[in-house]
Design a protein around this motif. Structure first.
Motif, PDB file in Angstrom:
ATOM      1  N   VAL A   1     -11.983  28.142  -5.423  1.00 28.02           N
ATOM      2  CA  VAL A   1     -11.646  26.861  -4.783  1.00 28.02           C
ATOM      3  C   VAL A   1     -12.368  25.733  -5.527  1.00 28.02           C
ATOM      4  O   VAL A   1     -13.492  25.920  -6.010  1.00 28.02           O
ATOM      5  CB  VAL A   1     -12.000  26.860  -3.273  1.00 28.02           C
ATOM      6  N   ILE A   2     -11.697  24.585  -5.648  1.00 26.31           N
ATOM      7  CA  ILE A   2     -12.287  23.433  -6.348  1.00 26.31           C
ATOM      8  C   ILE A   2     -12.494  22.307  -5.336  1.00 26.31           C
ATOM      9  O   ILE A   2     -11.575  21.945  -4.590  1.00 26.31           O
ATOM     10  CB  ILE A   2     -11.358  22.931  -7.472  1.00 26.31           C
TER      11      ILE A   2
ATOM     12  N   PHE B   1     -13.193  18.381  -5.127  1.00 25.69           N
ATOM     13  CA  PHE B   1     -13.162  17.155  -5.938  1.00 25.69           C
ATOM     14  C   PHE B   1     -13.969  16.083  -5.208  1.00 25.69           C
ATOM     15  O   PHE B   1     -13.575  15.631  -4.136  1.00 25.69           O
ATOM     16  CB  PHE B   1     -11.704  16.726  -6.139  1.00 25.69           C
TER      17      PHE B   1
ATOM     18  N   ALA C   1     -10.536  17.732  -1.269  1.00 27.53           N
ATOM     19  CA  ALA C   1     -11.091  16.417  -1.615  1.00 27.53           C
ATOM     20  C   ALA C   1     -12.312  16.173  -0.727  1.00 27.53           C
ATOM     21  O   ALA C   1     -12.219  16.259   0.497  1.00 27.53           O
ATOM     22  CB  ALA C   1     -10.054  15.327  -1.411  1.00 27.53           C
TER      23      ALA C   1
ATOM     24  N   SER D   1      -5.885  27.443  -8.049  1.00 24.54           N
ATOM     25  CA  SER D   1      -6.979  27.258  -7.081  1.00 24.54           C
ATOM     26  C   SER D   1      -6.664  26.185  -6.049  1.00 24.54           C
ATOM     27  O   SER D   1      -6.191  25.108  -6.401  1.00 24.54           O
ATOM     28  CB  SER D   1      -8.260  26.842  -7.820  1.00 24.54           C
TER      29      SER D   1
ATOM     30  N   TRP E   1     -13.247  25.705 -14.112  1.00 27.33           N
ATOM     31  CA  TRP E   1     -12.149  25.447 -13.176  1.00 27.33           C
ATOM     32  C   TRP E   1     -11.167  26.609 -13.136  1.00 27.33           C
ATOM     33  O   TRP E   1     -10.625  26.935 -12.092  1.00 27.33           O
ATOM     34  CB  TRP E   1     -11.380  24.187 -13.588  1.00 27.33           C
TER      35      TRP E   1
ATOM     36  N   ILE F   1      -0.763  16.694  -6.174  1.00 26.67           N
ATOM     37  CA  ILE F   1      -1.843  17.593  -5.746  1.00 26.67           C
ATOM     38  C   ILE F   1      -1.761  17.704  -4.223  1.00 26.67           C
ATOM     39  O   ILE F   1      -1.760  16.701  -3.520  1.00 26.67           O
ATOM     40  CB  ILE F   1      -3.244  17.042  -6.120  1.00 26.67           C
TER      41      ILE F   1
ATOM     42  N   LEU G   1      -6.828  18.106 -12.817  1.00 25.45           N
ATOM     43  CA  LEU G   1      -6.760  19.013 -11.656  1.00 25.45           C
ATOM     44  C   LEU G   1      -5.308  19.352 -11.306  1.00 25.45           C
ATOM     45  O   LEU G   1      -5.007  20.470 -10.905  1.00 25.45           O
ATOM     46  CB  LEU G   1      -7.411  18.366 -10.437  1.00 25.45           C
TER      47      LEU G   1
ATOM     48  N   LYS H   1      -7.472  23.041  -3.707  1.00 28.69           N
ATOM     49  CA  LYS H   1      -8.326  21.882  -4.011  1.00 28.69           C
ATOM     50  C   LYS H   1      -8.669  21.142  -2.723  1.00 28.69           C
ATOM     51  O   LYS H   1      -7.781  20.810  -1.941  1.00 28.69           O
ATOM     52  CB  LYS H   1      -7.621  20.942  -4.981  1.00 28.69           C
TER      53      LYS H   1
ATOM     54  N   TRP I   1      -3.823  18.517  -1.244  1.00 29.01           N
ATOM     55  CA  TRP I   1      -5.200  18.776  -0.822  1.00 29.01           C
ATOM     56  C   TRP I   1      -5.200  19.805   0.311  1.00 29.01           C
ATOM     57  O   TRP I   1      -4.516  19.621   1.315  1.00 29.01           O
ATOM     58  CB  TRP I   1      -5.871  17.496  -0.306  1.00 29.01           C
TER      59      TRP I   1
ATOM     60  N   ALA J   1      -8.409  13.804 -11.802  1.00 27.41           N
ATOM     61  CA  ALA J   1      -7.326  14.218 -10.898  1.00 27.41           C
ATOM     62  C   ALA J   1      -6.107  14.706 -11.688  1.00 27.41           C
ATOM     63  O   ALA J   1      -5.474  15.698 -11.316  1.00 27.41           O
ATOM     64  CB  ALA J   1      -6.942  13.063  -9.978  1.00 27.41           C
TER      65      ALA J   1
END
Length: 320
Positions: free
Chosen positions: A103-104, A106, A135, A131, A98, A164, A125, A133, A166, A122
């Protein structure tokens, strides 16, 4: 963004875009659809998929080649509350990955409400600030539009609760190839500008032996997942071209050991009169031949490595 807006491709394309290349990783609790999504994006089987947790043990990179970009997908084990030394090492692999990607993604399945496992990930994260994120709502083929809409709202809410933001919320179905290309379109602008990092045509940088071992392991798990959920490890001992074959009829000899933790598990893997092991060999050989593009003779042996998941020495020997 509004969680209710389902992303669709834009017809507007800039005249000239700079080439981008970088790493994305899919995270999510076990069975959230990470490996299946990797395979759908790459268009070939590179990550192993099975219906029980802790199937993926190695960081398998799938490579998506586009004229304007190269998206390298890192497939990690599912993050979970560890009960063994192996579990702790798998979690370390996840967190290290991670921290290194651009870019991640989820992954949250559309057909299951957000649960403690999703929240656990989460929260982790939320601590990673660098990074972007995305979804990704997976398995949308399994639900109706009302259930999907409820899941999109729940994910938007989860982000707000934990702080977070998104970058995108994207519903996909890897099985039905719905919005899979769109997902790549959305991930690519988040990558840094730069030249391709891998030669055209490469699909993964995993050593072939690791991929072969994973294919054998996947076949060995079929049908015994309740009895041996994750007690199986596979090591390819050697791969040698058969010497006496003409150039136009090559044959590759592969010798592999299937390791289990206890002698009592041997019968489960081998099956009555060796039938199960034979089926494992037939099934995995077909997949290995498709991967390598050459005929294969596969020699499988079942061995006991007592409590290997808890023994640092054995973990090292088995590649963990």
């Amino acid at each position: 963004m509004n969680a209710m807006s389902v992303r669709t491709p834009s017809s507007e394309q800039p005249a000239e875009t700079a080439h981008r290349a970088g790493f994305a990783c899919f995270v999510g609790r076990p069975n959230a659809g990470k490996s299946t999504l990797t395979n759908a994006l790459v268009g070939q089987k590179v990550a192993i998929t099975a219906n029980q947790p802790q199937t993926t043990r190695h960081t398998v990179r799938g490579i998506v080649h586009r004229p304007d970009a190269q998206l390298i997908l890192v497939d990690t084990p599912g993050l979970h509350k560890p009960r063994t030394l192996l579990g702790e090492r798998l979690n370390d692999v996840v967190r290290t990955t991670w921290a290194e990607v651009d870019v991640i993604g989820f992954c949250l399945p559309a057909n299951e409400k957000i649960g403690p496992g999703d929240r656990f990930i989460a929260k982790e994260l939320a601590g990673i600030k660098k990074s972007p994120k995305v979804a990704i709502v997976t398995k949308t083929d399994l639900v109706d539009s009302k259930t999907l809409a409820e899941q999109l709202i729940a994910i938007d809410q989860l982000g707000k609760e934990l702080g977070i933001e998104w970058a995108e919320i994207v519903p996909v179905s890897a099985v039905g190839s719905k919005q899979v290309d769109l997902l790549a379109d959305l991930l690519i602008p988040m990558l840094p500008e730069g030249p391709a990092l891998y030669p055209e045509g490469d699909l993964t940088d995993e050593p072939e032996q690791v991929m072969i071992a994973e294919l054998i392991r996947e076949a060995a798990l079929e049908g015994v997942r309740d009895e041996l959920p994750h007690s199986i490890a596979v090591v390819v001992e050697e791969m040698l071209p058969r010497e006496d074959r003409p150039a136009d009829k090559p044959l590759l000899d592969i010798h592999a050991n299937v390791y289990i933790e206890r002698p009592s598990q041997k019968g489960i893997i081998i099956g009555p009169k060796g039938k199960r092991l034979k089926d494992v060999g037939i099934k995995s050989r077909k997949q290995i031949e498709a991967l390598l593009g050459t005929p294969v003779f596969l020699d499988l042996h079942v061995k006991v490595a007592k409590d290997w998941q808890r023994d640092p020495k054995q973990l090292r020997r088995l590649g963990f």
